[in-house]
Write a protein that holds these residues in place. Structure first.
Motif, short mmCIF file in Angstrom:
data_model
loop_
_atom_site.label_atom_id
_atom_site.label_comp_id
_atom_site.label_asym_id
_atom_site.label_seq_id
_atom_site.Cartn_x
_atom_site.Cartn_y
_atom_site.Cartn_z
N ARG A 28 0.07 1.65 5.60
CA ARG A 28 -0.48 2.34 6.77
C ARG A 28 -1.99 2.57 6.63
O ARG A 28 -2.59 3.25 7.45
CB ARG A 28 0.22 3.68 6.96
N GLY A 29 -2.56 2.03 5.57
CA GLY A 29 -4.00 2.16 5.36
C GLY A 29 -4.42 3.43 4.66
O GLY A 29 -5.60 3.78 4.64
N ILE A 30 -3.48 4.12 4.06
CA ILE A 30 -3.76 5.37 3.35
C ILE A 30 -3.90 5.05 1.86
O ILE A 30 -3.05 4.36 1.28
CB ILE A 30 -2.64 6.40 3.60
N ARG A 31 -4.96 5.55 1.24
CA ARG A 31 -5.19 5.32 -0.18
C ARG A 31 -4.33 6.26 -1.02
O ARG A 31 -4.38 7.47 -0.83
CB ARG A 31 -6.66 5.50 -0.53
N VAL A 32 -3.56 5.69 -1.94
CA VAL A 32 -2.59 6.44 -2.74
C VAL A 32 -2.83 6.17 -4.22
O VAL A 32 -3.05 5.04 -4.63
CB VAL A 32 -1.15 6.03 -2.38
N SER A 33 -2.77 7.21 -5.03
CA SER A 33 -2.68 7.08 -6.48
C SER A 33 -1.39 7.76 -6.91
O SER A 33 -0.81 8.55 -6.15
CB SER A 33 -3.87 7.76 -7.18
N THR A 34 -0.94 7.44 -8.11
CA THR A 34 0.30 8.05 -8.61
C THR A 34 0.08 8.63 -10.00
O THR A 34 -0.78 8.17 -10.76
CB THR A 34 1.46 7.03 -8.68
N VAL A 35 0.88 9.63 -10.32
CA VAL A 35 0.96 10.20 -11.66
C VAL A 35 2.43 10.20 -12.03
O VAL A 35 3.27 10.64 -11.23
CB VAL A 35 0.40 11.65 -11.71
#
Length: 163
Positions: A28-35
């Motif tokens: 959807r064009g949203i920047r995501v990082s994960t932990v």
């Protein structure tokens, strides 16, 4: 940064849900990082490789870089496990950080639940769990989604964090 967690007991489907959510939300064009919290020792380098040799020799941090990615390894020699807040401070700014594990932290979460594991629901006694993604129907005081309904779970999380 906006934070949202996926929590649950072992084999509840957390990692699969995280993977699907990252794909859906970034699509959807949203920047995501994960932990991701690991309850065991892990290595991202291998014996005999230069980065491993640096670490074994006593380096506190080893930054391994190429044109495609970099990885920073920090050895916790005589240090306590870092808090979630400390780890989040190390991330570059993004729209949303999805956190797998860290069930005792206070950020909002979706609980992944599979009845077949025989584990109790965490949500029953945890107000930080805002919804449950389950493989079976549940009667709860908060939303319950089908564990495989990634679209609805993503919509819920994004509404919760205002994205």
């Amino acid at each position: 940064m906006r934070l949202y967690g996926v929590t649950g007991w072992k084999n509840a489907g957390k990692t699969g849900l995280m993977e699907r959510l990252v794909t859906e939300i970034t699509g959807r064009g949203i920047r995501v990082s994960t932990v991701k919290h690991a309850h065991h020792t892990f290595d991202v380098d291998h014996a005999g490789k230069d980065s491993h040799r640096h670490r074994v020799a006593g380096a506190t941090e080893v930054l391994l870089a190429s044109r495609n990615r970099f990885a920073l390894m920090h050895e916790l020699r005589d240090e306590d496990e870092p808090s979630l807040a400390m780890l989040l401070d190390k991330l570059a700014p993004v729209d949303l950080v999805l956190i797998e594990g860290y069930k005792r932290d206070t950020h909002p979460k979706v609980e992944a639940f599979r009845a077949e594991t025989g584990n109790p629901l965490i949500a029953t006694n945890d107000p930080t769990i805002r919804a449950v993604a389950s493989d079976s129907p549940l009667d709860l005081d908060r939303p319950v989604f089908d564990l495989d309904d990634t679209l609805a779970i993503a919509d819920f999380i994004l509404a919760e964090v205002g994205l």
